[in-house]
Structures are given as structure tokens and as C-alpha cells.
Design an enzyme around this catalytic site. Structure first.
Site, PDB file in Angstrom:
ATOM      1  N   LEU A 168       0.836  -1.196   0.000  1.00  0.00           N
ATOM      2  CA  LEU A 168       0.000   0.000   0.000  1.00  0.00           C
ATOM      3  C   LEU A 168       0.875   1.251   0.000  1.00  0.00           C
ATOM      4  O   LEU A 168       1.907   1.298   0.664  1.00  0.00           O
ATOM      5  CB  LEU A 168      -0.915   0.017   1.225  1.00  0.00           C
ATOM      6  CG  LEU A 168      -2.252  -0.730   1.067  1.00  0.00           C
ATOM      7  CD1 LEU A 168      -2.029  -2.229   0.958  1.00  0.00           C
ATOM      8  CD2 LEU A 168      -3.190  -0.409   2.223  1.00  0.00           C
ATOM      9  N   GLY A 209       2.353  -5.362   7.808  1.00  0.00           N
ATOM     10  CA  GLY A 209       1.260  -4.457   8.131  1.00  0.00           C
ATOM     11  C   GLY A 209       0.478  -4.010   6.916  1.00  0.00           C
ATOM     12  O   GLY A 209      -0.757  -4.067   6.900  1.00  0.00           O
ATOM     13  N   ASP A 210       1.157  -3.549   5.881  1.00  0.00           N
ATOM     14  CA  ASP A 210       0.481  -3.103   4.658  1.00  0.00           C
ATOM     15  C   ASP A 210       1.038  -3.812   3.430  1.00  0.00           C
ATOM     16  O   ASP A 210       1.026  -3.267   2.323  1.00  0.00           O
ATOM     17  CB  ASP A 210       0.609  -1.583   4.508  1.00  0.00           C
ATOM     18  CG  ASP A 210       2.068  -1.122   4.480  1.00  0.00           C
ATOM     19  OD1 ASP A 210       2.961  -1.969   4.671  1.00  0.00           O
ATOM     20  OD2 ASP A 210       2.304   0.085   4.270  1.00  0.00           O
ATOM     21  N   GLU A 211       1.535  -5.030   3.644  1.00  0.00           N
ATOM     22  CA  GLU A 211       2.147  -5.796   2.561  1.00  0.00           C
ATOM     23  C   GLU A 211       1.360  -7.082   2.310  1.00  0.00           C
ATOM     24  O   GLU A 211       1.009  -7.800   3.249  1.00  0.00           O
ATOM     25  CB  GLU A 211       3.592  -6.160   2.910  1.00  0.00           C
ATOM     26  CG  GLU A 211       4.483  -4.949   3.167  1.00  0.00           C
ATOM     27  CD  GLU A 211       5.830  -5.348   3.746  1.00  0.00           C
ATOM     28  OE1 GLU A 211       6.038  -6.557   3.977  1.00  0.00           O
ATOM     29  OE2 GLU A 211       6.663  -4.454   3.983  1.00  0.00           O
TER      30      GLU A 211
END
Length: 292
Positions: A168, A209-211
Site C-alpha cells: 500500500l 502491516g500493509d504488505e
């Protein structure tokens, strides 16, 4: 433990020589009803193929040794019970005739079987929890790596795969400005978009976390993975919030590498190149990192 005892002849039509009270009481029948059902064969009682049982235990039957089996049956009032059968077949003289006779003890093991099933479900649930990310329920980093390695170990010549890294853009700013609760909500939306853009059989995992990672098996070529990446970018661009965008790196097997580590590094490098190119896009790596 109370048990039932049934003594019967063998053959197409069974003859019951003896049945104790526990046998028919356990299943809710009268003595006469129980004997009538047994005479028509044990297949009316249990949910297994008795012919298979006879084949599996042929040697024990011939030598007169006992054997055990567990099967489900139905009581007279329709309830299900699990019963453990201990069977011994011998040649006995009854009524002055030499005939094979079965001595069968039956024990109600319903509670034990159901308890084991509950334990099995609990163990499966715990294994599933350990394999998945707690928030998104996607496969976690370790599980994704294991699954991908398994796929690569069984790959056949001519098969194509794609390792796709999704990150993200500016997600820290989302959390800082909107709060972590809204950030979590957007992550859940992200998962739905990824699943909607890719095939049902593709492996999808959250590796940070955002992967996120998608592993596509049996793709036609690199272009198939690129089309899926474009579809994901289109879905995200249609979001009213306009707050989610991603950078995507694609490593195609075997062009970008043949091992997990090669594909991982190639996709990661391509993803960061997509960020360098302005984000909201994808990059394809066609060669192993060490060859570039």
C-alpha cells in the site's frame, strides 16, 4: 464398561443364538425387534461396507482370531450412536451341526468418538489460527512461504507461475490522519479487492502491516499476471474514498527465478521500482536479481 453380547450363525440369513438384554436396550428395541433386524444382516445396523470388512479381516476370520471395528448406527428413535464391535468367528457345534458362529461384543463409544472429534476440530482450528493473519484471515508470511515452496517443488516442465508483491502507498499517513480503526477498515476493503481481482485458486497472504502477496499457479504467461495487477489497480481507483493505492511488483516463474528466494527478491525489487516510478502502478521483473 457395560457391553452387549450377540451370538449368531454366519450366512445369508443369520440365526441369533443368544443376545443379552444390554444389546437391544442400548438401541431402544425389544428383544424380538432386535433379533429380527440382526437376522436380516448387520448392514441394517451399521454405516460401513461389511463386504470390505470381511476382506480386510479375512485372515482373522479363518484363524478364529478376534478383530475390532467402529461404526455408526441409528437407534430405534432415530438418534445416532457410535459402537465398537469386537468380533470372533469360530466353528462351533450347535444343534449337532458344524457351522461358523460369530461372537460379537458391542460397546457404546459415542462419547469417546464425539470427544475425539471435538479435539480434532479444536486442533484444526488452532492450526488454522497459527497459519493465518488474525485480522484479515489471510495466510500469514510463514504459511505463504511454505505453500509457495510446496508448489515450486512439484512444478512440471512448461508450467508458469507468478509471485506478486503488493504494498500500500502512504499507508502510514492514512493511520496518522484517519486513525488506526479506519486504517484497519481500509485494509479489510483491500483484502476484498485483491480477492476480487485475482482467481479463487490463487494463494493470497498478508506478509506485513500493509504488505500482501499473491501467488498465481498455472498462468498462461507473464501477461496474465499483468492483467490481474491492472484489474486490482482499477478496482482501487474506483473507491469513493480514493485513499487506497498500491505499488505492485511481479516476478514470473521461470523467467524471474525458479526458487522462492529468487521470486521473492525479484518481486520485491519490482515493487520498489513501481514506487520509484510514482506509485499507483506495477512493474514486471523478467530476470533474477543477480542477473541484472
Amino acid at each position: 464398561v457395560p457391553f452387549c453380547l450377540v451370538v449368531s450363525s454366519e450366512g445369508r440369513k443369520l440365526k441369533v443364538y443368544y443376545v443379552n438384554t444390554m444389546a437391544y436396550h442400548m438401541l431402544g428395541y425389544t428383544r424380538e425387534e432386535f433379533i429380527e433386524k440382526v437376522q436380516d444382516g448387520w448392514s441394517r445396523f451399521v454405516d460401513i461396507d461389511l463386504r470390505m470388512v470381511m476382506r480386510e479381516h479375512h485372515e482373522e476370520i479363518l484363524t478364529g482370531e478376534s478383530f475390532e471395528l467402529t461404526a455408526q448406527t441409528e437407534t430405534k428413535d432415530g438418534n445416532k450412536k457410535w459402537l465398537s464391535f469386537r468380533v470372533m468367528v469360530s466353528m462351533d457345534v450347535i444343534s449337532s451341526q458344524l457351522k461358523p458362529v460369530s461372537y460379537i461384543t458391542i460397546t457404546d463409544v459415542t462419547e469417546k468418538v464425539e470427544k475425539n472429534r471435538r479435539y480434532a476440530r479444536e486442533r484444526e482450528y488452532l492450526r488454522d489460527c497459527a497459519a493465518r493473519d488474525s485480522m484479515t484471515r489471510l495466510l500469514n508470511r510463514g504459511t505463504m512461504e511454505d505453500r509457495i515452496k510446496e508448489e515450486l517443488e512439484s512444478v512440471a516442465e512448461g508450467q508458469n507461475y507468478a509471485y506478486i508483491a503488493i504494498d500500500l502507498d502512504n499507508f502510514k499517513q492514512v493511520n496518522d490522519t484517519l486513525g488506526h480503526a479506519k486504517g484497519d477498515e481500509l485494509l479489510i476493503q483491500m483484502v476484498e479487492d485483491i480477492k476480487g481481482a485475482f482467481r479463487q485458486e490463487d494463494l493470497v497472504g498478508r506478509t506485513g502491516g500493509d504488505e500482501f502477496v499473491v501467488f498465481m499457479s498455472h498462468t498462461h504467461d507473464q501477461a496474465a499476471a499483468c492483467l490481474k495487477a491492472e484489474r486490482l489497480l482499477e478496482r482501487l481507483s474506483e473507491r469513493r474514498e480514493g485513499r487506497l493505492s498500491v505499488s505492485i511488483g511481479i516476478a514470473a516463474y521461470p523467467e524471474a527465478g525458479r526458487s522462492f528466494s529468487e521470486l521473492f527478491e525479484a518481486a520485491d525489487k519490482a515493487m520498489y521500482e513501481a514506487k520509484r516510478q510514482g506509485k499507483r502502478g506495477y512493474q514486471l521483473t523478467a530476470k533474477p536479481p543477480e542477473a541484472q
